[in-house]
Design an enzyme around this catalytic site. Structure first.
Site, PDB file in Angstrom:
ATOM      1  N   HIS A 100      41.757  38.719  42.596  1.00 20.16           N
ATOM      2  CA  HIS A 100      42.037  37.373  42.093  1.00 20.16           C
ATOM      3  C   HIS A 100      42.746  36.550  43.168  1.00 20.16           C
ATOM      4  O   HIS A 100      43.542  37.093  43.939  1.00 20.16           O
ATOM      5  CB  HIS A 100      42.937  37.439  40.859  1.00 20.16           C
ATOM      6  CG  HIS A 100      42.403  38.340  39.790  1.00 20.16           C
ATOM      7  ND1 HIS A 100      41.253  38.080  39.105  1.00 20.16           N
ATOM      8  CD2 HIS A 100      42.867  39.508  39.309  1.00 20.16           C
ATOM      9  CE1 HIS A 100      41.034  39.048  38.228  1.00 20.16           C
ATOM     10  NE2 HIS A 100      41.998  39.933  38.336  1.00 20.16           N
ATOM     11  N   GLU A 118      48.696  39.985  37.895  1.00 18.74           N
ATOM     12  CA  GLU A 118      48.653  40.638  36.594  1.00 18.74           C
ATOM     13  C   GLU A 118      49.390  41.967  36.642  1.00 18.74           C
ATOM     14  O   GLU A 118      49.806  42.407  37.720  1.00 18.74           O
ATOM     15  CB  GLU A 118      47.192  40.848  36.149  1.00 18.74           C
ATOM     16  CG  GLU A 118      46.399  41.773  37.052  1.00 18.74           C
ATOM     17  CD  GLU A 118      44.891  41.712  36.780  1.00 18.74           C
ATOM     18  OE1 GLU A 118      44.344  40.611  36.620  1.00 18.74           O
ATOM     19  OE2 GLU A 118      44.259  42.778  36.752  1.00 18.74           O
ATOM     20  N   HIS A 175      41.115  45.736  42.913  1.00 21.60           N
ATOM     21  CA  HIS A 175      41.424  46.602  41.776  1.00 21.60           C
ATOM     22  C   HIS A 175      40.277  46.682  40.783  1.00 21.60           C
ATOM     23  O   HIS A 175      39.401  45.814  40.778  1.00 21.60           O
ATOM     24  CB  HIS A 175      42.676  46.102  41.050  1.00 21.60           C
ATOM     25  CG  HIS A 175      42.492  44.759  40.415  1.00 21.60           C
ATOM     26  ND1 HIS A 175      42.650  43.576  41.099  1.00 21.60           N
ATOM     27  CD2 HIS A 175      42.127  44.394  39.165  1.00 21.60           C
ATOM     28  CE1 HIS A 175      42.416  42.561  40.295  1.00 21.60           C
ATOM     29  NE2 HIS A 175      42.078  43.026  39.106  1.00 21.60           N
ATOM     30  N   ARG A 195      34.271  39.072  41.874  1.00 21.07           N
ATOM     31  CA  ARG A 195      33.715  40.431  41.880  1.00 21.07           C
ATOM     32  C   ARG A 195      33.194  40.751  43.266  1.00 21.07           C
ATOM     33  O   ARG A 195      32.404  39.982  43.827  1.00 21.07           O
ATOM     34  CB  ARG A 195      32.537  40.532  40.908  1.00 21.07           C
ATOM     35  CG  ARG A 195      32.932  40.434  39.479  1.00 21.07           C
ATOM     36  CD  ARG A 195      31.729  40.772  38.572  1.00 21.07           C
ATOM     37  NE  ARG A 195      32.018  40.222  37.271  1.00 21.07           N
ATOM     38  CZ  ARG A 195      31.377  39.181  36.728  1.00 21.07           C
ATOM     39  NH1 ARG A 195      30.366  38.616  37.352  1.00 21.07           N
ATOM     40  NH2 ARG A 195      31.742  38.737  35.554  1.00 21.07           N
TER      41      ARG A 195
HETATM   42 ZN    ZN Z   1      41.974  41.794  37.313  1.00 19.35          ZN
END
Ligand code: ZN
Length: 318
Positions: A100, A118, A175, A195
């Site tokens: 991200h 996150e 991740h 992605r």
């Molecule tokens: Zn994520």
């Protein structure tokens, strides 16, 4: 008169994903519409899926609306949108390997979105379950070479997980959740994912999902930067409080209560998600029953909250 100091309970929103399953129903008893339910957006003010207030004078309101219209409930927090997003994720299959952006990049290239830092609390998982967390490349050249050559096993770092584990995932971290993990995620209020690899999978229409290789390379932290997490544990008479992370965007703790536990509250607001057991929550003389799968917000101005029961709650605040 509207009691602004009462707890807000939230109705979650569910999202179908190709990697989803049925654990959100099996584990939490939620009514899900699809056997490919991947995400429960439990506390969300994001336009892609907003939770609805369930109780009190704001019942029926979208959380994002309430945040805009009644900012004092949230301690007049300076963020222009509800700052956090709490989800529960059922990774029945592997999620795409992803990364991200940070706030600056997302603001510039994703129409003013926030970046996404996150963190994950592992609620449950299969034996030997894994996640992908970080990579082995020492330089951008090496990273690009391995991505272009499809050397995924060589590039990606795998970590075994068990229930109760916690991972802090700053923006820029490569991740992925792998199959067989059920997690509670606390993140910035953002829905931007790049992605880099999707296991050459096709969606239900027979199409590959979109990859974002160039953006992934641009925003990835290279080499990977491990974060040393020291959990602070306070053992009290009727509760163990474990603080997993106190970082730029959020603080996340776990309250394990057996009996009666009271805590002072001096935050803009706090978010609670019951992950095990049941009990009661007492705030300003109001008693609310609590059970596994409930999600709530403690608004600004609440000075103390009391939890009674045999119960585990993940508590976060910005
Ligand atoms: Zn994520």
């Amino acid at each position: 008169m509207v009691n602004k100091k009462d707890v807000l309970f939230l109705e979650p929103v569910f999202q179908e994903r190709i990697w989803g399953g049925t654990k959100l129903a099996d584990h939490f008893g939620y009514e899900i519409a699809s056997e490919l339910t991947g995400e429960c957006w439990a506390v969300s003010g994001h336009p892609n899926g907003q939770s609805i207030i369930k109780n009190g004078s704001f019942a029926g309101k979208l959380l994002g609306e309430l945040y805009t219209e009644q900012r004092e409930l949230f301690g007049n927090h300076q963020s222009d949108r509800f700052p956090l997003l709490t989800k529960i994720l059922d990774a029945n299959q592997n999620l795409s390997v992803q990364v991200h952006p940070d706030d600056k990049y997302a603001n510039q290239y994703e129409n003013g979105e926030l970046g996404k830092t996150e963190c994950w609390y592992v609620i449950d998982c299969e034996k030997d379950a894994e996640i992908i967390f970080g990579h082995t490349a020492e330089s951008k050249e090496e990273f690009i070479k391995k991505v272009n050559g499809g050397e995924w096993e060589n590039l990606l770092t795998r970590v075994q997980v068990k229930p109760g584990d916690f991972f802090y995932v700053p923006s820029g971290t490569i991740h992925a959740l792998c199959s067989g993990v059920l997690i509670l995620e606390t993140q910035q209020n953002s829905d931007t994912t790049y992605r880099i690899y999707d296991y050459n999978r096709k969606d239900k229409n027979g199409d590959f999902r979109k990859l974002h290789i160039e953006k992934s390379i641009e925003v990835s932290t290279i080499p990977h930067k491990p974060v040393d997490m020291v959990h602070k544990v306070s053992k009290l008479d009727a509760a163990t409080v474990t603080t997993f992370v106190e970082a730029e965007y959020f603080t996340v703790s776990k309250w394990e209560v057996e009996g009666k536990y009271s805590s002072k509250h001096d935050k803009h607001f706090s978010i609670g998600s019951v992950i095990l057991g049941s009990g009661e929550l007492k705030v300003n003389g109001h008693v609310h029953p609590l059970k596994k799968g409930d999600h709530f917000i403690i608004p600004s101005g609440v000075e103390e909250l009391t939890v009674i029961g045999k119960i585990e709650i993940i508590i976060s605040h910005p």
